[in-house]
Design a protein around this motif. Sequence first.
Motif, PDB file in Angstrom:
ATOM      1  N   TYR A  41       0.845  -1.002   0.094  1.00  0.00           N
ATOM      2  CA  TYR A  41       0.024  -0.026   0.049  1.00  0.00           C
ATOM      3  C   TYR A  41       1.019   1.255  -0.039  1.00  0.00           C
ATOM      4  O   TYR A  41       0.811   2.215  -0.752  1.00  0.00           O
ATOM      5  CB  TYR A  41      -0.880  -0.179   1.163  1.00  0.00           C
ATOM      6  N   HIS A  42       1.883   1.339   0.898  1.00  0.00           N
ATOM      7  CA  HIS A  42       2.794   2.480   1.104  1.00  0.00           C
ATOM      8  C   HIS A  42       3.559   2.801  -0.272  1.00  0.00           C
ATOM      9  O   HIS A  42       3.814   3.592  -0.665  1.00  0.00           O
ATOM     10  CB  HIS A  42       3.691   2.570   2.270  1.00  0.00           C
ATOM     11  N   LYS A  45       1.504   4.000  -3.166  1.00  0.00           N
ATOM     12  CA  LYS A  45       1.133   5.509  -2.843  1.00  0.00           C
ATOM     13  C   LYS A  45       1.947   6.270  -3.450  1.00  0.00           C
ATOM     14  O   LYS A  45       1.761   7.432  -3.662  1.00  0.00           O
ATOM     15  CB  LYS A  45       0.821   5.649  -1.598  1.00  0.00           C
ATOM     16  N   HIS A  53      -7.054   0.973  -2.452  1.00  0.00           N
ATOM     17  CA  HIS A  53      -7.920   0.463  -1.143  1.00  0.00           C
ATOM     18  C   HIS A  53      -7.407  -0.935  -0.551  1.00  0.00           C
ATOM     19  O   HIS A  53      -6.879  -1.804  -1.386  1.00  0.00           O
ATOM     20  CB  HIS A  53      -9.466   0.320  -1.488  1.00  0.00           C
ATOM     21  N   GLY A  69      -0.643   3.191   8.717  1.00  0.00           N
ATOM     22  CA  GLY A  69      -1.921   2.839   7.624  1.00  0.00           C
ATOM     23  C   GLY A  69      -2.947   1.752   7.953  1.00  0.00           C
ATOM     24  O   GLY A  69      -3.647   1.440   7.394  1.00  0.00           O
ATOM     25  N   ASP A  71      -5.352   1.809  10.250  1.00  0.00           N
ATOM     26  CA  ASP A  71      -6.646   2.424  10.159  1.00  0.00           C
ATOM     27  C   ASP A  71      -7.182   2.773   8.689  1.00  0.00           C
ATOM     28  O   ASP A  71      -8.315   2.836   8.566  1.00  0.00           O
ATOM     29  CB  ASP A  71      -6.652   3.619  10.869  1.00  0.00           C
ATOM     30  N   GLU A  72      -6.625   2.136   7.746  1.00  0.00           N
ATOM     31  CA  GLU A  72      -6.932   2.515   6.200  1.00  0.00           C
ATOM     32  C   GLU A  72      -7.645   1.118   5.698  1.00  0.00           C
ATOM     33  O   GLU A  72      -8.045   0.978   4.833  1.00  0.00           O
ATOM     34  CB  GLU A  72      -5.945   2.893   5.425  1.00  0.00           C
TER      35      GLU A  72
END
Length: 338
Positions: A41-42, A45, A53, A69, A71-72
């Motif tokens: 994910y990071h 980005k 997502h 992250g 909490d994402e």
Amino acid sequence: MVFTEEKINQLNVLLKDAKQVVITAHKSPDGDSIGSSLALYHYLKEVYTGELHICHPDAAPKFLHWMQGADEILSFENNIDEVKAHLSAADLIFCLDFNSFGRVGNEMQPFLLSAPGKKVMIDHHLNPEEEGFEIVFSDTSACSTAQLVYELIEANANQTKITKACGEAIYTGIMTDTGSFRFSSTTSKTHRIVADLLDLGIENNKIHENTFDNNSVNRLQLHGYAISNNLEILPEYKTAIIYLTKEDLERFHYEKGDTEGLVNTVLSIEGIRKSIFLKESDGIIKISFRSIGEDNPVNTLASTYFHGGGHKNAAGGRYTKDLKGAIEKLKSVLPEFC
């Protein structure tokens, strides 16, 4: 070679054309599934401009909530409508740390299977089921899926895109899936990757503290109770069996992740080469198997008798009847595996 130039180019084309990307992982998440998901994910980005997502079958255990992250992450059990919408809209779906669609659980599996987006497997478990995946990055010799995420970034010559948050997630995945680097799956390559992450500025001591040194009193008491009251040593098989009933879990106000590491603690008993942990959960008995030594596999025990599988020295399974029956069955079949 897992990350061939052909596969990397194919993936980059898919990523370039995708307007929405989803990252998912297996049910009952552990440090590697969460770590690899957040690492990817990071990284994405930094290199991907579309909608992104993380959609997991269920929530991360509490001891991993510190990760940037976390909490994402949307879970199917708590955000069902959002997860279904993201899966149906995704052009590309990364499937991390599982080698079969069934590993996401019966609830989420139909929606993942029917999702129209191209699916990419990144995984290190044995016997991958490749049908339904557009690209498969599978390496059963890798210590963790988090390591494979690093190798994917490396194959793209994008290590400069590894932020501190990405590096922490990779390290956490590797650390937890190698038993803090003590399992035989830890190789010189693993240590070289860790060295690179340290050079990037991650603070390994803080990662260890955040992951392992934030126990609740209830969790420690639960472990102590299990060891004191529900541990049986079978010296003839060099095996330890430990269990927790539904009532035990309720007594100590169990939260997801509270039993993490208990099976490894039992394996540390002198003379024990195989440990088995059983837990009453959701109407079934969940079983964790651990062992020491190349000549002492537990994945065949899990797959032959307990609807499971995994790595040679770390596997999981389940039993659909009662706890007493599960323990009796274990004792009856153990002689075949000693």
